[in-house]
Design a protein around this motif. Structure first.
Motif, mmCIF file in Angstrom:
data_model
loop_
_atom_site.group_PDB
_atom_site.id
_atom_site.type_symbol
_atom_site.label_atom_id
_atom_site.label_comp_id
_atom_site.label_asym_id
_atom_site.label_seq_id
_atom_site.Cartn_x
_atom_site.Cartn_y
_atom_site.Cartn_z
ATOM 1 N N SER A 102 0.845 -1.199 0.000
ATOM 2 C CA SER A 102 0.000 0.000 0.000
ATOM 3 C C SER A 102 0.877 1.244 0.000
ATOM 4 C CB SER A 102 -0.930 0.020 1.216
ATOM 5 O OG SER A 102 -1.502 1.315 1.352
ATOM 6 N N LYS A 103 0.831 1.976 -1.108
ATOM 7 C CA LYS A 103 1.643 3.190 -1.205
ATOM 8 C C LYS A 103 1.170 4.224 -0.187
ATOM 9 C CE LYS A 103 3.680 2.906 -5.777
ATOM 10 N NZ LYS A 103 3.923 1.534 -5.790
ATOM 11 N N GLY A 104 -0.153 4.268 0.033
ATOM 12 C CA GLY A 104 -0.711 5.217 0.999
ATOM 13 C C GLY A 104 -0.219 4.923 2.411
ATOM 14 N N VAL A 142 1.086 10.298 -10.369
ATOM 15 C CA VAL A 142 -0.146 9.633 -9.936
ATOM 16 C C VAL A 142 0.153 8.156 -9.717
ATOM 17 C CG1 VAL A 142 -2.530 9.088 -10.581
ATOM 18 C CG2 VAL A 142 -1.524 11.275 -11.275
ATOM 19 N N LYS A 143 -0.201 7.626 -8.540
ATOM 20 C CA LYS A 143 0.118 6.229 -8.216
ATOM 21 C C LYS A 143 -1.100 5.488 -7.686
ATOM 22 C CE LYS A 143 4.873 7.228 -7.009
ATOM 23 N NZ LYS A 143 6.005 6.989 -6.102
ATOM 24 N N ALA A 144 -1.322 4.292 -8.223
ATOM 25 C CA ALA A 144 -2.336 3.412 -7.651
ATOM 26 C C ALA A 144 -1.834 2.955 -6.291
ATOM 27 C CB ALA A 144 -2.551 2.207 -8.561
ATOM 28 N N GLY A 152 1.499 0.776 -12.002
ATOM 29 C CA GLY A 152 0.676 1.661 -11.181
ATOM 30 C C GLY A 152 1.176 3.079 -11.011
ATOM 31 N N VAL A 153 2.271 3.447 -11.696
ATOM 32 C CA VAL A 153 2.820 4.796 -11.519
ATOM 33 C C VAL A 153 2.801 5.558 -12.838
ATOM 34 C CG1 VAL A 153 4.882 6.127 -10.913
ATOM 35 C CG2 VAL A 153 4.309 4.051 -9.622
ATOM 36 N N VAL A 154 2.203 6.742 -12.839
ATOM 37 C CA VAL A 154 2.235 7.599 -14.025
ATOM 38 C C VAL A 154 2.923 8.909 -13.648
ATOM 39 C CG1 VAL A 154 0.859 8.847 -15.736
ATOM 40 C CG2 VAL A 154 0.137 6.565 -14.984
ATOM 41 N N VAL A 155 4.081 9.133 -14.253
ATOM 42 C CA VAL A 155 4.784 10.407 -14.063
ATOM 43 C C VAL A 155 4.252 11.325 -15.157
ATOM 44 C CG1 VAL A 155 7.030 11.550 -13.982
ATOM 45 C CG2 VAL A 155 6.804 9.209 -13.123
ATOM 46 N N ALA A 156 3.301 12.192 -14.790
ATOM 47 C CA ALA A 156 2.574 12.983 -15.795
ATOM 48 C C ALA A 156 3.279 14.299 -16.063
ATOM 49 C CB ALA A 156 1.137 13.225 -15.319
ATOM 50 N N ILE A 183 -1.370 10.945 -4.986
ATOM 51 C CA ILE A 183 -0.801 11.922 -5.930
ATOM 52 C C ILE A 183 0.359 12.597 -5.233
ATOM 53 C CG2 ILE A 183 -1.233 13.949 -7.369
ATOM 54 C CD1 ILE A 183 -4.124 13.193 -7.455
ATOM 55 N N GLU A 184 1.483 12.668 -5.917
ATOM 56 C CA GLU A 184 2.626 13.267 -5.240
ATOM 57 C C GLU A 184 3.445 14.187 -6.113
ATOM 58 O OE1 GLU A 184 4.526 9.637 -3.781
ATOM 59 O OE2 GLU A 184 6.106 9.915 -5.268
ATOM 60 N N GLU A 185 4.208 14.982 -5.429
ATOM 61 C CA GLU A 185 5.145 15.935 -6.006
ATOM 62 C C GLU A 185 6.159 15.201 -6.887
ATOM 63 O OE1 GLU A 185 8.837 18.371 -3.847
ATOM 64 O OE2 GLU A 185 7.632 16.915 -2.773
ATOM 65 N N PHE A 186 6.515 15.798 -8.007
ATOM 66 C CA PHE A 186 7.554 15.248 -8.887
ATOM 67 C C PHE A 186 8.919 15.597 -8.301
ATOM 68 C CE2 PHE A 186 10.561 15.992 -12.376
ATOM 69 C CZ PHE A 186 10.535 14.749 -12.988
ATOM 70 N N LEU A 187 9.728 14.562 -8.083
ATOM 71 C CA LEU A 187 11.055 14.771 -7.498
ATOM 72 C C LEU A 187 12.103 14.807 -8.593
ATOM 73 C CD1 LEU A 187 11.006 12.229 -4.526
ATOM 74 C CD2 LEU A 187 10.739 14.708 -4.390
ATOM 75 N N GLU A 188 13.044 15.743 -8.465
ATOM 76 C CA GLU A 188 14.143 15.786 -9.417
ATOM 77 C C GLU A 188 15.411 15.279 -8.772
ATOM 78 O OE1 GLU A 188 14.584 19.034 -12.566
ATOM 79 O OE2 GLU A 188 12.897 19.648 -11.297
ATOM 80 N N GLU A 190 18.694 11.931 -9.143
ATOM 81 C CA GLU A 190 19.116 10.663 -9.750
ATOM 82 C C GLU A 190 18.648 9.529 -8.843
ATOM 83 O OE1 GLU A 190 23.319 10.513 -10.688
ATOM 84 O OE2 GLU A 190 23.232 8.355 -11.078
ATOM 85 N N GLU A 191 18.062 8.505 -9.430
ATOM 86 C CA GLU A 191 17.521 7.413 -8.632
ATOM 87 C C GLU A 191 18.595 6.408 -8.209
ATOM 88 O OE1 GLU A 191 13.743 5.594 -9.882
ATOM 89 O OE2 GLU A 191 13.657 7.224 -11.332
ATOM 90 N N ALA A 192 18.312 5.684 -7.152
ATOM 91 C CA ALA A 192 19.164 4.574 -6.732
ATOM 92 C C ALA A 192 18.333 3.625 -5.889
ATOM 93 C CB ALA A 192 20.345 5.080 -5.920
ATOM 94 N N LEU A 271 14.978 5.154 -4.115
ATOM 95 C CA LEU A 271 15.288 6.506 -3.640
ATOM 96 C C LEU A 271 15.495 7.472 -4.788
ATOM 97 C CD1 LEU A 271 18.060 5.421 -1.118
ATOM 98 C CD2 LEU A 271 15.710 6.058 -0.530
ATOM 99 N N MET A 272 15.224 8.741 -4.509
ATOM 100 C CA MET A 272 15.669 9.810 -5.395
ATOM 101 C C MET A 272 16.706 10.591 -4.600
ATOM 102 S SD MET A 272 15.017 10.918 -8.482
ATOM 103 C CE MET A 272 13.307 10.864 -9.047
ATOM 104 N N ILE A 273 17.909 10.697 -5.155
ATOM 105 C CA ILE A 273 18.937 11.496 -4.496
ATOM 106 C C ILE A 273 18.792 12.920 -5.042
ATOM 107 C CG2 ILE A 273 21.396 11.681 -3.948
ATOM 108 C CD1 ILE A 273 20.070 8.995 -3.056
ATOM 109 N N LEU A 280 12.640 9.071 -0.136
ATOM 110 C CA LEU A 280 12.058 7.766 -0.454
ATOM 111 C C LEU A 280 11.027 7.896 -1.569
ATOM 112 C CD1 LEU A 280 11.869 4.740 0.437
ATOM 113 C CD2 LEU A 280 9.843 5.424 1.719
ATOM 114 N N ILE A 281 11.185 7.133 -2.644
ATOM 115 C CA ILE A 281 10.149 7.056 -3.680
ATOM 116 C C ILE A 281 9.165 5.960 -3.298
ATOM 117 C CG2 ILE A 281 9.635 6.559 -6.093
ATOM 118 C CD1 ILE A 281 12.350 7.617 -6.864
ATOM 119 N N GLU A 282 9.704 4.809 -2.953
ATOM 120 C CA GLU A 282 8.820 3.703 -2.576
ATOM 121 C C GLU A 282 9.637 2.636 -1.872
ATOM 122 O OE1 GLU A 282 7.494 1.231 -5.738
ATOM 123 O OE2 GLU A 282 9.519 0.977 -6.504
ATOM 124 N N TYR A 283 8.931 1.783 -1.144
ATOM 125 C CA TYR A 283 9.549 0.596 -0.578
ATOM 126 C C TYR A 283 9.085 -0.635 -1.333
ATOM 127 C CZ TYR A 283 11.489 2.578 3.749
ATOM 128 O OH TYR A 283 12.236 3.262 4.670
#
Ligand code: AMP
Length: 426
Positions: A102-104, A142-144, A152-156, A183-188, A190-192, A271-273, A280-283
């Motif tokens: 559950s992302k929520g 937008v994430k389910a 389940g993730v749309v980076v719009a 719904i969440e803020e777009f993070l800028e 580099e991912e890891a 993660l987004m650095i 944290l983007i997701e677990y």
């Protein structure tokens, strides 16, 4: 020990390869497994949704430890069911697996514990969600809420795209997974990917990786389960690792324990650095696929005592050792993946490819028939290699691929480009 691995992908093959190598392992089984795993383990056709049947198999074969690979059985409570049948199982309980399921749930936990993550809101209906999108503007994500197999993730990039995602999810486009939306803020940045081993109380850092999600070269094309990966992630040094443990993983462990849902197993933090540090983007509640195919070749220590210590709550004085050398894996997929693809095509040259020093081939969607290896899924093979540098690992992996004869397959030719570019700058 008799050990049973659950799953059938490249991740499970890499785990089987490492577990088979342990002096503690007596008999190794994998359900359902694949043609590559069959080299290290006895594959058994168990239905992973039938927890009672899995438990019965474990009793019959005197299984000492079950290692659960994928998220679906974890979220369905297979660890709870095995443990209550008296069988030791590695991985989180159903309640703890909500960190992935559950992302929520995870976003609320972050907010309550000041864990750095993108600003967000949760929605149960489309009207309020669209109003939020209009108020915040694009880009927006937008994430389910539930498990959606990577869809389940749309980076719009525009409000219209975000609103279309809302329509799709609340319209049942992802089944039950989209009944609630984050719904969440777009993070800028580099991912890891960051992997920690947890025992309910203690978490120890394992290793890091970066992956390539898009189907084609230049990070173009559809999102996939992952077309390649390498480890370690060049953007995570020792100081960043300590910060991730301190600001993200440790408070998560404390919060889960305080809620009575202590987290055991592998905690995989996407993660987004960013300029402000790691967010944290997701677990995920399990090992990554294809990240495991680069973690296992780098793991110097025996994996089996580590998995047991996680299950037994004994990680406090535990230490895992890793080879400093990098590893890289290239996924070979059936043409058409992640869309429609054919099964049953013949793959040749695997032994010649695996003969290259430093190369290890992990099977994902394969099956053996009449002495031949056939493609039996979207992602079919992982060609992993270790080298002194990422560039060398990359060269070895592609050299191995050049020996594989499978006209119906495709792969990316640029896996690791970012890390190789970084290497050539120093
Ligand atoms: P997930 O399925 O949650 O791993 O998300 C898929 C991908 O979407 C991630 O790997 C990121 O590239 C991207 N993503 C998810 N959330 C965000 C965010 N808040 N900002 C920017 N990109 C994101």
């Amino acid at each position: 020990m008799n050990i049973l691995i659950l799953g059938s992908g490249g991740r499970e093959h890499a785990l089987a390869w490492k577990i088979a190598d342990s002096p503690l392992t007596e008999r190794l089984y994998c359900a359902p497994g694949n043609a590559g795993i069959a080299r290290q383990a006895e594959c058994v056709p168990l239905d992973l949704t039938e927890h009672a049947a899995v438990a019965a198999f474990c009793r019959d074969r005197r299984i000492d430890l079950v290692v659960v690979g994928p998220e679906a059985p974890l979220c369905a409570g297979i660890v709870d069911d095995l443990e209550s049948a008296g069988i030791k199982a590695f991985g989180p309980s159903r309640a703890a697996a909500q960190l992935e399921g559950s992302k929520g749930f995870t976003k609320d936990l972050c907010r309550a514990n000041a864990i750095p993550t993108a600003a967000f809101a949760r929605f149960k209906e489309a009207g309020a969600a669209k109003a939020y999108i209009r108020a915040h503007g694009a880009p927006i994500v937008v994430k389910a809420d539930g498990l959606a197999a990577g869809k389940g993730v749309v980076v719009a990039q525009s409000e219209a795209e975000a609103e279309a995602a809302i329509e799709m999810m609340f319209g049942g486009g992802l089944g039950g997974a989209g009944g609630e939306v984050v719904i969440e803020e777009f993070l800028e940045g580099e991912e890891a990917s960051f992997f920690a081993l947890c025992d309910g109380e203690t978490a120890i850092p394992m290793a890091t990786a970066q992956d390539h999600k898009r189907a084609f070269d230049g990070d173009k094309g559809s999102n996939t389960g992952g077309m390649g990966a390498y480890s370690p992630a060049p953007n995570i040094d020792a100081a960043m690792s300590a910060r991730i443990m301190n600001d993200i993983v440790a408070p998560t462990m404390r919060a889960m324990k305080a809620m009575g849902t202590a987290y055991k197993g592998v905690l995989y933090a996407g993660l987004m650095i960013t300029d402000q540090g790691p967010k944290l983007i997701e677990y995920n509640a399990r090992f990554g696929d294809p990240e495991t195919q680069v973690l296992m070749p780098r793991l110097m220590s025996d994996l089996v005592p580590a998995l047991l210590a996680s299950r037994d709550g004994m990680l406090k004085s535990f230490d895992l050792r890793w080879h400093q050398t990098p590893a890289l894996t290239v996924v070979m997929a059936a043409k058409g993946y992640p869309g429609h693809y054919a099964r049953g095509t013949v793959i040749e040259g695997l032994d010649e490819a695996a003969a290259i020093e430093g190369v290890e081939i992990f099977h994902a969607g394969t099956k053996a028939e009449a002495g031949r290896i056939l493609a039996n899924g979207g992602r079919v093979l992982n060609i992993s290699a270790t080298g002194k540098t990422v560039r060398q690992a990359q060269e070895l992996a592609y050299q191995a691929i050049s020996r594989i004869r499978w006209p119906e397959g495709f792969y990316r030719r640029d896996i690791g480009w970012r890390a190789v570019e970084r290497e050539s700058r120093v």
